[in-house]
Write an enzyme that holds these catalytic residues in place. Structure first.
Site, short mmCIF file in Angstrom:
data_model
loop_
_atom_site.label_atom_id
_atom_site.label_comp_id
_atom_site.label_asym_id
_atom_site.label_seq_id
_atom_site.Cartn_x
_atom_site.Cartn_y
_atom_site.Cartn_z
N ARG A 259 0.86 -1.18 0.00
CA ARG A 259 0.00 0.00 0.00
C ARG A 259 0.89 1.23 0.00
NH1 ARG A 259 -2.58 0.61 5.26
NH2 ARG A 259 -1.25 2.44 5.48
N HIS A 263 -3.73 4.55 4.37
CA HIS A 263 -4.91 3.69 4.37
C HIS A 263 -6.09 4.39 3.72
CE1 HIS A 263 -7.83 0.75 5.74
NE2 HIS A 263 -8.50 1.69 6.37
N TYR A 272 3.37 5.07 11.59
CA TYR A 272 3.62 3.65 11.86
C TYR A 272 4.54 2.97 10.84
CZ TYR A 272 -0.37 3.31 8.62
OH TYR A 272 -1.23 3.46 7.55
#
Length: 364
Positions: A259, A263, A272
């Protein structure tokens, strides 16, 4: 006697047919798709990338409430649609808008749900595409149900059930695999492993050798594929669909991808994961990889690439016009599509609302 499960095990390394530099990689177990199929995939990749960029821009403009981009995962999206026949079904997730569009759905209709409108935008039966599922893995059970029904009716339908790595941690994923295996349902479970379930990395979700290995426990054969190599994904998915259609039961395919973007627009991925983790995956861009291969093969030149880009720009303009158009809400829609036929209670409530609206209009 211990049963022989070797036929259920995925390959030691993900299947790859085109490397990051655009060169063909020999694989005796998988055939490179014909140039015509790869050109079709290339055009769909260009459109998918433009769709992702345009939708993300519409979020920033306030025209879409949210958009989960599949930037960098477009090879999975395109191959998922291209591996299916017209009578097959696709059960997508919230991140699979590009796959839905590649299946033939109008992109404006596909984006209605993310705009905050009252329905999913398109007719699932017309395109054989189920509504996008936001709850993780719930659509997998629905997909198995449709596949099982098709088998009972002796129909040649195959169902492609799409999900991400995070969904494999949900109970519905395991129940779906078990039911499909027991009843021999013609369904292909397609896991796009992009390394993160929002902020939770794969290493915190599972210690299995791979997600494709999870099929062994249910008697479902698994396979792994380089999710940024559209030729490999198309080949592996096409094989899985063919096996399911021929009566070999469910199949499990894990695509290793990443990805690239956050998100959603509401997420800050820098909290993160470090930037240096993302960079190598940018260099494995599926669009650049296929572009290089087709040019090396003499199947694509600058004029051809420009034509595909122009087609994608027309689609982006269509999206801007359609999504940007204001919709006049109809309060009466609250009572439609709740039941096939309105109940007496709904009729009573609808009449009360109509009376209130009429009173408001008379007071103006």
């Amino acid at each position: 006697m211990t049963p022989d499960v070797r036929h259920l095990l995925p390959s030691d390394e993900p299947v790859r047919l085109i490397d990051s530099g655009g060169s063909s990689v020999g694989d005796p177990s998988h055939t490179l798709p014909e140039p015509a199929a790869l050109l079709r995939a290339y055009g769909a990749l260009v459109i998918a990338r433009r769709l992702n960029d345009q939708a993300s821009a519409l979020v920033r403009q306030g025209r879409l409430a949210v958009y989960p981009s599949s930037h960098g995962q477009e090879a999975c999206q395109v191959a998922a649609a291209q591996a299916l026949d017209d009578d097959d079904w696709m059960f997508p997730t919230y991140r699979d808008t590009a796959a839905i569009v590649a299946r033939g759905v109008d992109p404006v209709e596909a984006l209605v749900l993310l705009k905050g409108d009252w329905h999913s935008g398109y007719d699932p039966y017309q395109y054989r595409v189920a509504p996008q599922a936001t709850p993780l893995a719930t659509q997998l059970l629905h997909a198995v149900g449709v596949a099982h029904a098709a088998r009972l009716r002796s129909e040649p339908t195959v169902v492609l059930a799409m999900c991400g790595d995070g969904a494999t941690s949900e109970g519905d994923f395991h129940e779906a695999l078990n039911f499909a295996a027991v009843f021999g349902a013609p369904v292909v479970f397609f896991v796009q492993n992009n390394e993160y379930a929002i902020s939770v990395p794969l290493a915190r979700q599972s210690v299995a050798p791979s997600l494709a290995h999870k099929g062994v426990g249910y008697g479902v054969p698994g396979e792994r594929v380089d999710g940024n190599d559209v030729a490999a994904v198309l080949s592996v998915l096409s094989t899985a669909v063919s096996r399911a259609r021929s009566g070999d039961g469910p199949q499990l395919v894990e695509a290793h991808t990443y990805r690239i973007q956050a998100h959603t627009n509401a997420d800050d991925a820098s909290r993160y994961r470090p930037d240096d983790e993302v960079k190598p995956w940018i260099e494995r861009d599926p669009l650049v990889r296929l572009d290089g291969y087709l040019r090396h093969a003499g199947a694509l030149d600058d004029d051809g690439a420009a034509a595909y880009a122009e087609q994608a720009e027309r689609l982006a303009e269509h999206i801007r016009d359609g999504v940007g158009r204001d919709v006049e809400p109809r309060p009466e829609d609250l009572f439609d599509h709740v039941y096939a036929r309105r109940t007496p209670q709904l009729e009573e409530q609808a009449a009360m609302l109509a009376d209130e609206l009429a009173r408001e209009e008379s007071d103006v």
